[in-house]
Design an enzyme around this catalytic site. Sequence first.
Site, short mmCIF file in Angstrom:
data_model
loop_
_atom_site.label_atom_id
_atom_site.label_comp_id
_atom_site.label_asym_id
_atom_site.label_seq_id
_atom_site.Cartn_x
_atom_site.Cartn_y
_atom_site.Cartn_z
N GLU A 80 -2.52 -4.77 8.69
CA GLU A 80 -1.57 -3.70 9.00
C GLU A 80 -2.26 -2.34 8.97
OE1 GLU A 80 1.66 -1.76 10.14
OE2 GLU A 80 1.95 -3.88 9.67
N THR A 233 10.61 -4.58 10.63
CA THR A 233 9.57 -4.07 11.52
C THR A 233 9.74 -2.61 11.86
OG1 THR A 233 9.41 -6.30 12.42
CG2 THR A 233 8.40 -4.53 13.71
N HIS A 260 7.90 -8.14 4.49
CA HIS A 260 7.04 -7.10 5.08
C HIS A 260 7.94 -5.93 5.46
CE1 HIS A 260 3.50 -5.74 7.48
NE2 HIS A 260 4.41 -5.27 8.33
N HIS A 357 9.25 20.24 -21.48
CA HIS A 357 8.55 18.97 -21.24
C HIS A 357 7.28 18.90 -22.08
CE1 HIS A 357 10.49 17.59 -17.24
NE2 HIS A 357 11.30 18.45 -17.84
#
Length: 479
Positions: A80, A233, A260, A357
Amino acid sequence: MPCSCSHQNPESLSMPDKTQMIQINGANGLNAAKSNGINGANGANGHPSEAQRRNPYAPRASDFLSNISNFSIIESTLREGEQFANAFFDTKTKIAIAKALDAFGVEYIELTSPAASEQSRADCEAICKLGLKAKILTHIRCHMDDARIAVETGVDGVDVVIGTSSFLREFSHGKDMTYITKTAIEVITFVKSKGIEVRFSSEDSFRSDLVDLLSIYQTVDKVGVNRVGIADTVGCANPRQVYDLVRTLRGVVGCDIEIHLHNDTGMAIANAYCALEAGATHIDTSVLGIGERVGITPLGGLVACLYAANPEYVKAKYNLPMLREIENLVAEAVEVNVPFMNPITGYCAFTHKAGIHAKAILNNPSTYEILKPEDFGLTRYVSIGHRLTGWNAVKSRVEQLGLNLTDDEVKDATAKIKELADVRTQSMDDVDSLLRIYHSGIQSGELAVGQKEALDRLLQQHHETSRERQQLGEVAVAA
């Protein structure tokens, strides 16, 4: 009846059995669940399990279909990923990527079809000869000519695909479902006869007719495929649609289920997670998500998501510190930067800035981190040279520098950092210099808490001295 991305028909999908659902409607619901032999959300005694106390989002025993802690990755960067706009992998680069993925621990590495070109065939053969732990797959059209070439390369498995949606049947290959089924049986039987794995996947699954999908999946399951594949797809599916289709398919076939997922709508990681929850066993990924258009499920993002659900399982399964090396390797090969917001390896993934934080992180990193940077070979940072900084973060830096300041003195120095940061962000060198000057002034008696003008004078003297030294250095170099 199309299995449409935008118009999924709920009546066409199997509905969950209510006796298998977690009871969350208070004490009465919990008691009812117990009387029916169901433990409910909190376990047999109605109390959270140890795993749930550690992570309330971890999979529960009642998720009987879930494979969140029992999955395999089919890494498709070399298949891919070759379809990414910038991608060109020569043989040397392909081998380097394959070895890196194998060192990371992926179970499968998928390669471009050897029928695509002569070099693709040679590269496929070369990687098969590396002796990697990962199984090597190649991805082919549902065509006997491609299958004959593929089985001669030495691969461990062949991934067969053909379009099943009305769009692809009309505008791509032009074949009907009868032809597709007949050819699929022929190709699968041939590949199986060679003693290697075979997967059959539909293409454009979420825009295919559900009856057609289930029919062909049942057929190939009976023929003996190792896996059937679902492919989003065009990246149109959402997590609920993915869950429903995978769960329905899980009730129809006995083989493994691969998925996929393209990322056109930003859903690929969430969809992958839901697919595993519904019973999928294999997830396709690529490094940094590269692939056709905007690519598919990114390896790093999926690992982050699954680590959050079950850290110990993922740590035991994969060599997590390798992730940054792999992403840098692929990023360089395709000439892109690792995105700043990339899970785990983005440059600010473990950087904390806000004062609230920072204080909590310094006390207990789990307050604002679901991922532990040290498990990935990385380090967290607390950014303090800005207007949002808090004195607790500055105090931590004071201690790191070995300076002796009281809390009031640290707060006073922090006020100065914030004042300067209103003009421009202060580098760590700027902050360290200010803290050392402040400490020196306190120690010498030239400075006390609240003496802003005295501090400004000391800073000015330092800047002038630094400027003089720099000028003297430039003169020495010129000489």
